[in-house]
Design a protein around this motif. Structure first.
Motif, mmCIF file in Angstrom:
data_model
loop_
_atom_site.group_PDB
_atom_site.id
_atom_site.type_symbol
_atom_site.label_atom_id
_atom_site.label_comp_id
_atom_site.label_asym_id
_atom_site.label_seq_id
_atom_site.Cartn_x
_atom_site.Cartn_y
_atom_site.Cartn_z
ATOM 1 N N ALA A 189 55.308 -91.462 35.163
ATOM 2 C CA ALA A 189 55.491 -90.531 36.276
ATOM 3 C C ALA A 189 54.047 -89.715 36.649
ATOM 4 N N PHE A 190 53.411 -89.342 35.515
ATOM 5 C CA PHE A 190 52.259 -88.688 35.890
ATOM 6 C C PHE A 190 51.187 -89.707 36.395
ATOM 7 N N GLY A 191 51.248 -90.634 35.921
ATOM 8 C CA GLY A 191 50.300 -91.843 36.352
ATOM 9 C C GLY A 191 50.276 -92.256 37.805
ATOM 10 N N THR A 192 51.536 -92.165 38.132
ATOM 11 C CA THR A 192 51.607 -92.173 39.961
ATOM 12 C C THR A 192 51.787 -90.929 40.480
ATOM 13 N N ALA A 193 51.589 -89.717 39.982
ATOM 14 C CA ALA A 193 51.872 -88.787 40.786
ATOM 15 C C ALA A 193 50.909 -88.272 41.943
ATOM 16 N N ALA A 194 51.137 -87.896 42.970
ATOM 17 C CA ALA A 194 50.326 -87.381 43.889
ATOM 18 C C ALA A 194 49.711 -86.009 43.651
ATOM 19 N N HIS A 195 50.265 -85.315 42.809
ATOM 20 C CA HIS A 195 49.776 -83.932 42.522
ATOM 21 C C HIS A 195 50.147 -83.565 41.186
ATOM 22 N N VAL A 196 49.337 -83.203 40.280
ATOM 23 C CA VAL A 196 49.910 -82.731 38.941
ATOM 24 C C VAL A 196 49.359 -81.209 38.858
ATOM 25 N N THR A 197 50.265 -80.177 38.610
ATOM 26 C CA THR A 197 50.204 -78.806 38.269
ATOM 27 C C THR A 197 50.293 -78.811 36.805
ATOM 28 N N THR A 198 49.174 -77.938 36.476
ATOM 29 C CA THR A 198 48.801 -77.646 34.957
ATOM 30 C C THR A 198 48.620 -76.174 34.932
ATOM 31 N N ILE A 199 49.616 -75.651 33.821
ATOM 32 C CA ILE A 199 49.267 -74.019 33.589
ATOM 33 C C ILE A 199 49.448 -73.979 32.025
ATOM 34 N N ASP A 200 48.845 -72.857 31.687
ATOM 35 C CA ASP A 200 48.870 -72.174 30.198
ATOM 36 C C ASP A 200 49.520 -71.038 30.155
ATOM 37 N N LEU A 201 50.558 -71.103 29.295
ATOM 38 C CA LEU A 201 51.433 -69.920 29.347
ATOM 39 C C LEU A 201 51.523 -69.429 27.696
ATOM 40 N N THR A 202 51.782 -67.823 27.390
ATOM 41 C CA THR A 202 51.873 -67.063 26.410
ATOM 42 C C THR A 202 53.419 -66.579 26.649
ATOM 43 N N ASN A 203 54.280 -66.820 25.908
ATOM 44 C CA ASN A 203 55.396 -65.973 25.906
ATOM 45 C C ASN A 203 55.351 -65.035 24.759
ATOM 46 N N ASN A 204 55.171 -63.943 25.094
ATOM 47 C CA ASN A 204 54.469 -62.743 24.325
ATOM 48 C C ASN A 204 55.724 -62.665 23.120
ATOM 49 N N ARG A 205 55.137 -62.084 21.985
ATOM 50 C CA ARG A 205 56.181 -61.652 20.866
ATOM 51 C C ARG A 205 56.742 -60.302 21.166
#
Length: 797
Positions: A189-205
């Motif tokens: 699915a990612f290989g044929t995607a028109a757009h890829v959104t990438t995020i880095d998240l921290t779910n705080n303790r």
């Protein structure tokens, strides 16, 4: 609808004793001859215990005994002699296997540290004295020779090469490397995607901080060779099971666990803790009750914490804005030891909800769980579901912005619209209408007027933002066959017993437990509705393993869908037997007896028998013939549903930022939730309000932080900021209803919704106001001020 039945806004029956100071909590209980326990805790995050010198402390005034990890041995059968064998350690009750098939690496978790301490607050010794102050004073005279060891506290770095091992022999501090989903399909699915959104998240303790800190009283009755534990527990039967079967203190029939009024839990009181075990063990050793009560600092240090995830997440979309794939890699910090249900939270309570409300064809999730030299991490309100919703709803919001689509339209385009719906990550959603909740939320919130309000804020020098959170959760944590297949060590059904007394009043014994949810009211409403009796004639009994046969407690919003379904099943049996009794008394055929509004009637006649009169006749039994009907009126039932329940909804947060101070003010909050059928709307709305408050607390204020030396620097309310009433507007709360098909009451669960929905709604609103995505939780005024100043500098340039 009756004034006290299903759907009525009955004021909580239990609140009279709570608001007048007549509640009975564990710390209110004092047993004759009791001594007081105080735990000496490690000041180091990681150290070897070379020696413990208690000689001076033993001579301190009032000291009864001092015990260390080397003293905690099993008792010989039918004897007070100690064996060489240590009592069993604390366990994790959910087995997770890594992607290579190997079982999770569970490090030893002794009730008192024997050789090594692994976090600040770890249990080193216990002082038992005549008074708490004397125990505290004596503890200061204990000398511990520590050899300090290197420590690791950073979640993302725990697996790095060269980091110290928290448990010797567990390489890279890795508990498990787990996966879920279709890796190949997701990669395609990612290989044929028109757009890829990438995020880095921290779910705080987070630190749970229930109003009532934990407490325990251990008692030993020498004549019966039996124990009693009074404790602040959300599931006393499971505590009894673990302490009996795994710790090995006593067989179940020789251990009574009582959880009286409990002042909040939020998950942190599900687990079995060392203090409970030690109080019981010491009570037998000393032949007197031993009481321990946590202070707030101990709660910060030693109660199981929540959340603490570091995640990289990606979303693939096609040219039309449809989601085609999602992949997630999460590092989950489980602390120094595996708590009772810790392993299930970042796996089957997290990754199985990564589809959210959306029809995502392919999902692949990897979770690496790690040990660190920090307090254990386990379930906290929502338990995995908030972490999943934060990932999904931040991804969806950012993706919509990146492809230039309205976030409302993007959600609508991708909602699941037909049910049942099988997700790629185990869960099968059985019922829902996600668009209806969104439509209602937009209307209640006056979304059309948002642009005007944003312009007004801009004119006043303020930044206004709006954020959405379309959440879903799996509740009624119960289907035994399902959770067993996923590694749970117990079945998660629920039990109930209904006892009708000769005068017609009713006692309901439930395996659920209340710690603020209003069970004594809602459960009694069900009984009043089903039996047509006044609500004041109903008493709800819970929290005592000698009264209730067995139960699985309260967590995962299961008390309604599972606990009340068990009660409902028992009530059906009561009515069925009542018809038999009424048929004998009125000399009619059982098939001709009808029951409605508290009356048994012979169909087609004016003959009737009130419920209370039937109850009396059941005990008199003069009219019964032969042995075809036993006297009495008591029925029990177990309920094990066929599926989880899936509450869902949409929350909208609208806020304003003062860029000069960084202060964020929530101006409007709209919550529209689908909880299925609702027993008491007032109590449900209160649960939503409380959940939102906790979720906003995580987003804006709360965060447990360990420094590089392993010290918890947020170990009091001076440093750990909790939300207050003035932090919130008046909430606009609405509901939609799709009945749940997996329980007879059509209920879904409401206790965790607000805490799940709120964090992404707040962060989505903040990032919309600021115009960039670089906002982490907790978004304190200092952090927002820096972000806002950056914007102002860019505008000036």
């Amino acid at each position: 609808m009756s004034e006290t039945g299903i759907g009525a806004r009955v004021q909580r029956l239990e609140d009279r004793r709570f608001i007048t100071g007549r509640g009975r909590y564990t710390d209110d209980i004092n047993r004759p001859g009791q001594a007081h326990a105080y735990f000496l805790r490690s000041p180091h995050p990681h150290a070897r215990i070379r020696a413990i010198d208690i000689a001076d402390a033993e001579t301190a005034p009032g000291v009864v005994a001092i015990f260390t990890g080397r003293d905690i041995k099993k008792f010989a059968p039918d004897s007070d002699d100690l064996l060489d064998e240590d009592i069993g350690g604390l366990i994790c009750g959910w087995m997770i296997h890594s992607k290579d098939g190997s079982p999770m690496k569970a490090g030893a978790h002794p009730a008192l540290a024997k050789d090594v301490v692994r976090y600040v607050g770890d249990h080193v010794a216990v002082v038992v004295a005549e008074t708490l102050r004397q125990a505290q004073d004596a503890a200061e005279r204990i000398v511990v020779d520590y050899e300090e060891l290197p420590s690791v506290t950073h979640t993302a770095k725990a697996r790095d090469a060269g980091q110290p091992e928290v448990h010797e022999g567990i390489a890279r501090n890795t508990v498990f490397e787990w996966e879920l989903g279709d890796k190949a399909g997701t990669e395609a699915a990612f290989g044929t995607a028109a757009h890829v959104t990438t995020i880095d998240l921290t779910n705080n303790r987070l630190v749970p901080n229930p109003m009532e800190p934990r407490a325990a009283i251990g008692e030993y009755e020498e004549g019966d060779d039996a124990f009693t534990l009074h404790t602040t527990s959300q599931n006393p039967h499971v505590a009894r099971l673990i302490i009996s079967a795994f710790v090995g203190l006593a067989p179940e029939h020789k251990l009574r666990v009582v959880a009286p009024d409990v002042g909040g839990g939020f998950g942190s009181k599900i687990f079995v803790y060392a203090e409970e075990v030690i109080c019981l063990w010491a009570a037998r050793r000393l032949k007197r009750p031993v009481k321990w009560a946590s202070d707030r600092t101990e709660a910060f240090l030693c109660d199981a914490h929540g959340r603490d995830h570091v995640t990289r997440a990606q979303l693939a979309t096609d040219r039309d804005g449809r989601i085609t794939g999602l992949r997630v890699h999460t590092i989950a910090n489980l602390g120094a030891y595996l708590s009772t249900f810790a392993s299930s939270v970042p796996t089957y309570l997290y990754a199985t909800l990564l589809s959210g409300q959306y029809a995502i064809p392919a999902i692949y999730a990897e979770v690496d769980a790690v040990y660190t030299n920090t307090a254990p991490v386990d379930a906290y309100r929502g338990a995995g579901r908030p972490e999943a919703t934060f990932v999904v709803e931040r991804l969806v919001e950012v993706a919509a912005r990146e492809i230039g689509m309205d976030p409302v339209a993007f959600r609508r385009k991708n909602f699941v619209t037909s049910f049942p719906h099988q997700t790629p990550v185990i869960m099968a959603y059985d019922a829902g209408d996600y668009d209806a909740a969104l439509t209602k939320a937009l209307s209640l919130h006056d979304y059309d007027g948002y642009a005007g309000r944003k312009a007004e804020s801009r004119a006043a020098g303020k930044l206004r933002g709006i954020g959405f959170s379309a959440y879903i959760e799996a509740c009624g944590i119960a289907p035994s066959q399902a959770v067993g297949s996923l590694g749970a060590g117990v079945g998660l059904w629920e039990s109930a017993e209904v006892r009708v007394n000769p005068t017609g009043n009713i006692e309901v014994l439930t395996g659920s437990h209340s710690h603020g949810q209003g069970h004594e009211t809602t459960f009694a409403q069900l009984v009043s509705h089903r039996l047509g009796v006044p609500i004041e004639t109903v008493k709800i009994v819970h929290g005592d393993t000698d009264k209730v046969q067995f139960g699985m407690g309260t967590y995962g919003s299961r008390s309604g869908a599972v606990g009340m379904s068990a009660i409902n099943k028992a009530l059906e049996k009561i009515v069925a037997k009542g018809k038999k009794v009424a048929a004998h008394v009125m000399e009619a055929s059982e098939g001709d007896i009808e029951f409605k509004d508290g009356q048994f009637r012979v169909a087609g006649t004016d003959k009737s028998l009130a419920f209370g009169d039937m109850a009396l006749q059941a005990y008199i039994a003069h009219k019964f013939s032969g042995q075809d009907l036993e006297p009495g009126l008591k029925e029990g039932a177990f309920w094990d549903p066929t599926n989880f329940t899936f509450p869902a909804g949409v929350h909208i947060c609208e806020l304003e930022i003062d860029p000069e101070t960084g202060v964020t003010t929530i101006e409007r909050w709209t919550a529209v939730d689908d909880f299925g059928n609702v027993i008491n709307p007032m109590i449900v709305e209160g649960q939503v309000h409380g959940g939102i408050a906790q979720g906003v607390g995580q987003a804006l204020l709360e965060g447990a932080h360990y420094d590089a030396e392993g010290q918890l620097v947020t170990a009091s309310f001076m440093d750990y900021c909790m939300p207050r009433a003035h932090d919130f507007p008046t909430f606009e709360v609405g509901m939609t209803v799709t009945e749940c098909p997996s329980n007879p009451l059509g209920m879904k669960g409401c206790g965790e919704a607000g805490a799940i929905a709120a964090p992404p709604a707040v962060i989505n609103a903040l990032t919309e106001a600021l115009g960039h995505e670089n906002v982490a939780m907790p978004a304190t005024p200092a952090a927002i001020w820096k972000a806002a100043q950056g914007l102002q500098r860019m505008a000036a340039e």
